[in-house]
Design an enzyme around this catalytic site. Structure first.
Site, PDB file in Angstrom:
ATOM      1  N   SER A  40     -40.630  13.765  19.493  1.00 22.37           N
ATOM      2  CA  SER A  40     -39.997  14.880  20.222  1.00 22.37           C
ATOM      3  C   SER A  40     -38.602  15.085  19.634  1.00 22.37           C
ATOM      4  O   SER A  40     -37.586  14.849  20.264  1.00 22.37           O
ATOM      5  CB  SER A  40     -39.933  14.573  21.719  1.00 22.37           C
ATOM      6  OG  SER A  40     -39.139  13.436  21.975  1.00 22.37           O
ATOM      7  N   HIS A 154     -45.713  11.843  24.082  1.00 22.97           N
ATOM      8  CA  HIS A 154     -45.933  10.425  23.768  1.00 22.97           C
ATOM      9  C   HIS A 154     -47.219   9.873  24.386  1.00 22.97           C
ATOM     10  O   HIS A 154     -47.504   8.690  24.265  1.00 22.97           O
ATOM     11  CB  HIS A 154     -44.745   9.578  24.243  1.00 22.97           C
ATOM     12  CG  HIS A 154     -43.495   9.841  23.473  1.00 22.97           C
ATOM     13  ND1 HIS A 154     -42.264   9.361  23.856  1.00 22.97           N
ATOM     14  CD2 HIS A 154     -43.272  10.543  22.325  1.00 22.97           C
ATOM     15  CE1 HIS A 154     -41.344   9.754  22.991  1.00 22.97           C
ATOM     16  NE2 HIS A 154     -41.930  10.473  22.064  1.00 22.97           N
ATOM     17  N   GLU A 163     -40.554  10.370  29.753  1.00 24.14           N
ATOM     18  CA  GLU A 163     -40.219   8.953  29.926  1.00 24.14           C
ATOM     19  C   GLU A 163     -39.743   8.651  31.341  1.00 24.14           C
ATOM     20  O   GLU A 163     -38.858   9.340  31.862  1.00 24.14           O
ATOM     21  CB  GLU A 163     -39.111   8.534  28.942  1.00 24.14           C
ATOM     22  CG  GLU A 163     -39.520   8.773  27.506  1.00 24.14           C
ATOM     23  CD  GLU A 163     -38.408   8.459  26.508  1.00 24.14           C
ATOM     24  OE1 GLU A 163     -37.455   7.727  26.856  1.00 24.14           O
ATOM     25  OE2 GLU A 163     -38.504   8.955  25.378  1.00 24.14           O
ATOM     26  N   GLU A 204     -44.605   4.495  23.449  1.00 22.25           N
ATOM     27  CA  GLU A 204     -43.481   3.579  23.645  1.00 22.25           C
ATOM     28  C   GLU A 204     -43.852   2.408  24.543  1.00 22.25           C
ATOM     29  O   GLU A 204     -42.989   1.693  25.049  1.00 22.25           O
ATOM     30  CB  GLU A 204     -42.263   4.339  24.185  1.00 22.25           C
ATOM     31  CG  GLU A 204     -41.803   5.409  23.186  1.00 22.25           C
ATOM     32  CD  GLU A 204     -40.455   6.031  23.522  1.00 22.25           C
ATOM     33  OE1 GLU A 204     -39.969   5.835  24.642  1.00 22.25           O
ATOM     34  OE2 GLU A 204     -39.905   6.712  22.637  1.00 22.25           O
ATOM     35  N   ASP A 242     -36.334  10.585  31.165  1.00 23.90           N
ATOM     36  CA  ASP A 242     -36.148  11.476  30.023  1.00 23.90           C
ATOM     37  C   ASP A 242     -37.295  12.476  30.027  1.00 23.90           C
ATOM     38  O   ASP A 242     -38.337  12.239  29.418  1.00 23.90           O
ATOM     39  CB  ASP A 242     -36.120  10.699  28.696  1.00 23.90           C
ATOM     40  CG  ASP A 242     -35.984  11.643  27.501  1.00 23.90           C
ATOM     41  OD1 ASP A 242     -35.774  12.859  27.718  1.00 23.90           O
ATOM     42  OD2 ASP A 242     -36.072  11.166  26.348  1.00 23.90           O
ATOM     43  N   GLU A 284     -31.988  12.229  31.151  1.00 24.29           N
ATOM     44  CA  GLU A 284     -31.771  12.639  29.759  1.00 24.29           C
ATOM     45  C   GLU A 284     -32.575  13.902  29.475  1.00 24.29           C
ATOM     46  O   GLU A 284     -33.717  14.022  29.939  1.00 24.29           O
ATOM     47  CB  GLU A 284     -32.224  11.484  28.862  1.00 24.29           C
ATOM     48  CG  GLU A 284     -32.227  11.778  27.365  1.00 24.29           C
ATOM     49  CD  GLU A 284     -32.878  10.621  26.595  1.00 24.29           C
ATOM     50  OE1 GLU A 284     -32.800   9.464  27.064  1.00 24.29           O
ATOM     51  OE2 GLU A 284     -33.476  10.888  25.547  1.00 24.29           O
ATOM     52  N   ASP A 311     -29.704  14.433  24.365  1.00 21.30           N
ATOM     53  CA  ASP A 311     -30.402  13.855  23.212  1.00 21.30           C
ATOM     54  C   ASP A 311     -30.742  14.963  22.215  1.00 21.30           C
ATOM     55  O   ASP A 311     -30.053  15.134  21.208  1.00 21.30           O
ATOM     56  CB  ASP A 311     -31.661  13.120  23.696  1.00 21.30           C
ATOM     57  CG  ASP A 311     -32.568  12.655  22.566  1.00 21.30           C
ATOM     58  OD1 ASP A 311     -32.129  12.652  21.402  1.00 21.30           O
ATOM     59  OD2 ASP A 311     -33.738  12.305  22.836  1.00 21.30           O
ATOM     60  N   LYS A 336     -29.184   7.780  18.309  1.00 19.61           N
ATOM     61  CA  LYS A 336     -30.315   7.400  17.462  1.00 19.61           C
ATOM     62  C   LYS A 336     -29.864   7.476  16.009  1.00 19.61           C
ATOM     63  O   LYS A 336     -29.496   8.555  15.538  1.00 19.61           O
ATOM     64  CB  LYS A 336     -31.475   8.368  17.674  1.00 19.61           C
ATOM     65  CG  LYS A 336     -32.139   8.318  19.048  1.00 19.61           C
ATOM     66  CD  LYS A 336     -32.989   9.561  19.236  1.00 19.61           C
ATOM     67  CE  LYS A 336     -33.962   9.439  20.404  1.00 19.61           C
ATOM     68  NZ  LYS A 336     -34.576  10.755  20.729  1.00 19.61           N
ATOM     69  N   HIS A 364     -34.078   3.614  20.438  1.00 21.14           N
ATOM     70  CA  HIS A 364     -35.146   3.549  19.435  1.00 21.14           C
ATOM     71  C   HIS A 364     -35.718   4.948  19.221  1.00 21.14           C
ATOM     72  O   HIS A 364     -35.246   5.920  19.808  1.00 21.14           O
ATOM     73  CB  HIS A 364     -36.242   2.609  19.942  1.00 21.14           C
ATOM     74  CG  HIS A 364     -36.941   3.142  21.167  1.00 21.14           C
ATOM     75  ND1 HIS A 364     -38.196   2.766  21.556  1.00 21.14           N
ATOM     76  CD2 HIS A 364     -36.544   4.072  22.094  1.00 21.14           C
ATOM     77  CE1 HIS A 364     -38.531   3.425  22.654  1.00 21.14           C
ATOM     78  NE2 HIS A 364     -37.558   4.216  22.999  1.00 21.14           N
ATOM     79  N   LYS A 387     -32.144   1.875  25.186  1.00 23.43           N
ATOM     80  CA  LYS A 387     -33.546   2.079  25.549  1.00 23.43           C
ATOM     81  C   LYS A 387     -34.403   1.775  24.335  1.00 23.43           C
ATOM     82  O   LYS A 387     -34.116   2.233  23.232  1.00 23.43           O
ATOM     83  CB  LYS A 387     -33.808   3.480  26.119  1.00 23.43           C
ATOM     84  CG  LYS A 387     -33.723   4.648  25.175  1.00 23.43           C
ATOM     85  CD  LYS A 387     -34.305   5.920  25.841  1.00 23.43           C
ATOM     86  CE  LYS A 387     -34.511   7.036  24.839  1.00 23.43           C
ATOM     87  NZ  LYS A 387     -35.107   8.247  25.429  1.00 23.43           N
TER      88      LYS A 387
END
Ligand code: PGA
Ligand code: ZN
Length: 422
Positions: A40, A154, A163, A204, A242, A284, A311, A336, A364, A387
């Site tokens: 993403s 994901h 998330e 994840e 997130d 997020e 993000d 990141k 990550h 995270k």
């Protein structure tokens, strides 16, 4: 001085190609680094170089990027002695010449930067969690944010939010935080099984049950926190979201959540209810990467109650974060390394956060290797948050296990959020 630089095409945690970069210094020190890769991604991220050869890995091969490490970047890094990592990182960015690292590849450049940072630390007789610390910054062990329930791009389930993380803010130490994360994760598995849900894992490592409404996912997680014997909330185990809203924002500016069409203000109202009804402490990418006006209203409405992390809209870019500070967008940034493409620029982004009073959460990517560099980065910068996915799957726990090793080696390091972002 760099004496040798090499790169190999390896697999990431999704089974897609990525790079492993090795570097050797003239004093004999050597180090390597694995390169992460997102799904993403923000559209303003530094650009991965992929081969686009449909006969190999569906076009996702990284032989060209590996060739650039072995060729142009090796020639450059061997061409002179570097006083600092920053000099080497700047030279690689200049040599690329595109601003977005698309010619040589952000994957090639970040691999070199990570490996070189590690080698320079070792050469100085230090671990990266010590060597990377900026002047005047007190290192600390970060609060791990375990992604226990996956959706969005994901996972193949109908859940639009990407998330659902648990954050043991009330844990007294890092080992107790890791324990809380693993115990809640186990309790969630039991609860999902009991309710007849599938317990397969997303990218994840979080469970990917067939849940549609974000609030239903939150109810399951609060129950699991309770089952595991922790108080849900900031005194015990809190929740961080997130949604990765850029992924479900339509070109007309609306958001598609569980079959409903929502405006930015509908989304903000939904988050207001969520933080009232559930122990959510951080959100997020609650809105899309280009929804600046929505982000400003979201920050006004909720910025005093919860952490709001940029993000996709910030992409670890110091200039974009500085602009957001001026515009009153968010109060924290996700960090990141491959979004911006060098360790030096990553540290600059974190410095912008510190100066502005914005929190920073080291992260990550959904495609990972076992390389635990980000654990060292989080400790060295004292940012207080990381995270790295679920407390399961090797490439995720590698980072948490590295934190446990650092905690054991440095028993006097404080644990927890930095500053007053509690
Ligand atoms: P990504 O997801 O690595 O697939 O971009 C992580 C995130 O959105 O934070
Ligand atoms: Zn995100």
């Amino acid at each position: 001085t760099v004496s040798a630089l090499d790169a190999t095409e390896i697999l990431d945690s999704r089974g897609r190609p990525t790079l492993n970069v090795t570097v050797r210094l003239a004093d004999g020190t050597s180090a390597e680094a694995g390169v992460p890769s997102g799904a993403s991604t923000g559209s303003r991220e530094a650009v991965e170089l992929r081969d686009r050869d449909p006969d190999r890995y569906g076009g996702a091969g990284v032989r060209k990027a590996a060739g650039n490490v072995r060729g142009e970047l090796a020639d450059l890094l061997r061409s002179r002695a570097w006083d600092t990592l920053a000099d080497a990182d700047r030279a690689m960015d200049d040599a690329d010449g595109t601003g977005g690292k698309s010619r040589l590849g952000a994957n090639a450049i970040i691999g070199c930067s990570l490996a070189l940072a590690r080698a320079l630390a070792f050469s100085a007789g230090q671990e990266p969690h010590t060597w990377l610390a900026p002047a005047g910054v007190a290192p600390r062990l970060p609060v791990p944010h375990f992604n226990v329930l996956n959706g969005g791009v994901h996972a193949p389930n109908p859940l639009d939010f990407q998330e659902f993380m648990i954050a043991p803010l009330g844990a007294p130490t890092l080992p107790e935080a890791v324990r809380a994360g693993a115990e809640v994760y186990a309790a969630l598995r039991t609860r999902l099984r009991g309710a007849g849900h599938a317990t397969g894992l997303g990218d994840e490592g979080g469970f990917a049950p067939g849940v549609t409404q974000p609030e239903d996912a939150l109810r399951l997680i609060v129950a699991a926190i309770d089952d595991a014997g922790y108080p849900p909330g900031r005194d015990g185990v809190a929740i961080a979201l997130d949604p990765a809203a850029s992924e479900f924002r339509r070109p007309d500016g609306t958001y598609q959540v569980a079959g409903e069409t929502l405006s930015s203000d509908d989304m903000i109202a939904r988050y207001e209810r969520i933080v009232t009804d559930f122990p959510v402490w951080s959100i997020e990418d609650g809105l899309g990467e280009y929804d600046d006006a929505g982000w400003q209203r979201l920050t006004t409405a909720l910025g005093h109650r919860v952490q709001l992390v940029g993000d996709d809209n910030f992409v670890t870019n110091p200039s974009l974060i500085a602009r957001a500070v001026r515009d009153g967008v968010a109060n924290a940034a996700l960090i990141k390394v491959n979004q911006i493409g060098t360790v030096t620029e990553t540290l600059q982004a974190m410095a912008v956060c510190r100066e502005a009073g914005y929190a920073a959460m080291v992260s990550h990517r959904s495609g990972e290797t076992p390389d635990p560099f980000i654990a060292d980065l989080a400790v060295a910068t004292g940012c207080g948050q990381i995270k790295s996915g679920a407390p399961a799957r090797g490439e995720r726990v590698a980072k948490y296990n590295r934190l446990l090793a650092i905690a054991a080696a440095r028993p006097r390091l404080p644990y927890g959020l930095a500053g007053d972002h509690g």
